[in-house]
Scaffold this active site. Structure first.
Site: not given
Ligand code: 7TS
Length: 424
Positions: A134, A211, A214, A237, A381
């Site tokens: 990401h 990270d 997910q 999430k 992303c």
């Molecule tokens: N890393 C991964 C693997 C992610 O899926 C996401 C967000 C992030 C980092 C960033 O997370 P945040 O909560 O700090 O924004 N992924 C997604 C997505 O897949 N669609 O919208 C956000």
């Protein structure tokens, strides 16, 4: 019996109808259709217990933490610190001091890049990431490289989106300082072999940043078993609130790291001549945090723990298998990454990326929306991952434990409609 009903029946221990009752948002019509929410990788829905925890905090407990002698402040502090202790247990971290509240995965990774990276990396040191990260696990490292003169190295993936361990091992060398990888890819659903990645990195003296955005929603996570040095995830999430997340950091490392932000709560003493910093984890928690978010994150973690991460993973795997079978039958549909090989399904979380000959991903997303089916269309992303598979964008259906086999049927019906509308 429909195919959906047969498959649901094979997992009798998981009562998805009962689980769905806990999620008020799922019970509504969107464009006169039952909502089918398949955008869980972007954010998950919240159980009533999480909504109640937020409402209870603002309705009955609201006070600032770590500073008041009055009753409410002490209550709020107690609840916030209890949440930290609960999250430590959930991740199997060794100490509460290793659990740092942050805004989310993005802030967690930036904290490591700034604080650890800024104080440990120099010109020509190397940072290793994978091709399917990401942007949150790419750009903080690019910025660190720009500041320090370090070099970013990228581990390739195969045509199924699988991390190539041999190529990774060959990239490592004595200048490798940081290895940063996703536990699971948000674009493809591939699970990376984090334990093995960490072992090889540690052999070279590099630290490992995971990270976990997910990972936590879909998999049991044990940071000591993974043997990672940092693990970041987002509350929203994992069925918790937005604006709060966790960075786990190995105590021996974070003890030696400089603060990331300065402000209230992160100090012992301040004078114009000299400031001394608070002990862990306060050193990394400047300013008033998202108190309601932290407290409600505990409720989310309690919810997931009660369901059981193993049972969640098993149930989602039945959904994933079912979806892959059904989508593979649709004319002109091509699955991207993590190919539909049954022996590989245990290597994936419930994320299905695909393109169709008949229409662009955004048009597919729009048609599905008219059917009440919420998916994400775009680059997720993860533009380098899209480039690896030669597509600018995909449609992505991402699953959670409250999804049903009937909802996968609705997705497939929507995709057949795409073919009708666009003549595929
Ligand atoms: N890393 C991964 C693997 C992610 O899926 C996401 C967000 C992030 C980092 C960033 O997370 P945040 O909560 O700090 O924004 N992924 C997604 C997505 O897949 N669609 O919208 C956000």
């Amino acid at each position: 019996m429909t195919r959906a009903a047969e498959t649901s029946g094979s997992l009798l221990c998981f009562d998805v109808d009962r689980v769905r009752e806990d999620f008020p948002v799922l019970h509504q019509k969107i464009r006169d259709r039952d909502l089918v929410y398949l955008d869980n990788a972007a954010t998950t829905q919240k159980p009533q217990t999480v909504i109640d925890a937020i409402s209870r905090y603002y309705g009955q407990q609201n006070a600032n933490i770590h500073r008041g002698v009055h009753y409410l402040s002490q209550e709020a502090t107690f609840a916030y610190e209890r949440a930290r202790a609960r999250i430590r247990l959930f991740l199997n971290a060794a100490a509460n001091a290793e659990i740092i509240f942050v805004r989310g995965t993005t802030e967690g990774i930036n904290l490591v890049a700034h604080s650890y990276g800024g104080s440990n990396l120099k010109e020509n040191d190397e940072i290793v990431i994978s091709h399917t990260e990401h942007h949150s696990n790419i750009i903080p490292w690019q910025l660190l490289c720009a500041r320090t003169g370090a070099i970013l190295r990228v581990v390739p993936v195969d045509d199924d989106g699988q991390f190539l361990l041999e190529e990774y091992a060959a990239l490592l060398n004595d200048r490798t300082r940081i290895v940063a990888v996703a536990h699971a890819s948000n674009a493809l659903g591939t699970i990376n072999p984090v334990r093995e990645i960490a072992r090889l990195a540690h052999d070279r003296g590099a630290v490992v940043v995971v990270d976990g955005a997910q990972g936590v929603p879909h998999l049991p996570v044990d940071v000591r078993d993974l043997d990672c040095d940092f693990y970041a995830f987002s509350g929203h999430k994992v069925f918790g609130p937005t604006g709060v997340g966790i960075l786990y950091g190995r105590k021996s490392l974070i003890d030696a790291m400089p603060p990331y932000e300065g402000g209230g709560s992160m100090i012992k003493t301040v004078s114009f001549e000299e400031t001394t910093y608070a002990d862990l984890p306060a050193k990394f928690e400047a300013g008033t945090p998202h108190i309601a978010g932290g407290i409600a994150l505990e409720s989310a973690i309690d919810y997931v723990t009660a369901l059981g991460p193993e049972r969640i993973a098993a149930y989602e795997t039945t959904l994933l298998e079912y979806a892959i079978d059904l989508l593979s039958e649709i004319d002109g549909l091509r699955l991207i990454g993590a190919a539909p090989k049954r022996d590989r399904i245990g290597d994936r979380v419930g994320v299905i990326s695909f393109v169709m000959e008949a229409a662009h991903p955004h048009d597919i997303g729009t048609i599905l929306d008219t059917e009440g089916v919420a998916v994400r269309a775009g680059h997720h992303c993860a533009q380098p991952a899209m480039a690896r598979f030669g597509v600018p964008a995909t449609v992505r259906a991402s699953l959670a434990f409250y999804n049903t086999h009937e909802e996968i049927d609705a997705l497939a019906a929507g995709l057949r409609k795409v073919n009708e509308v666009f003549g595929g």
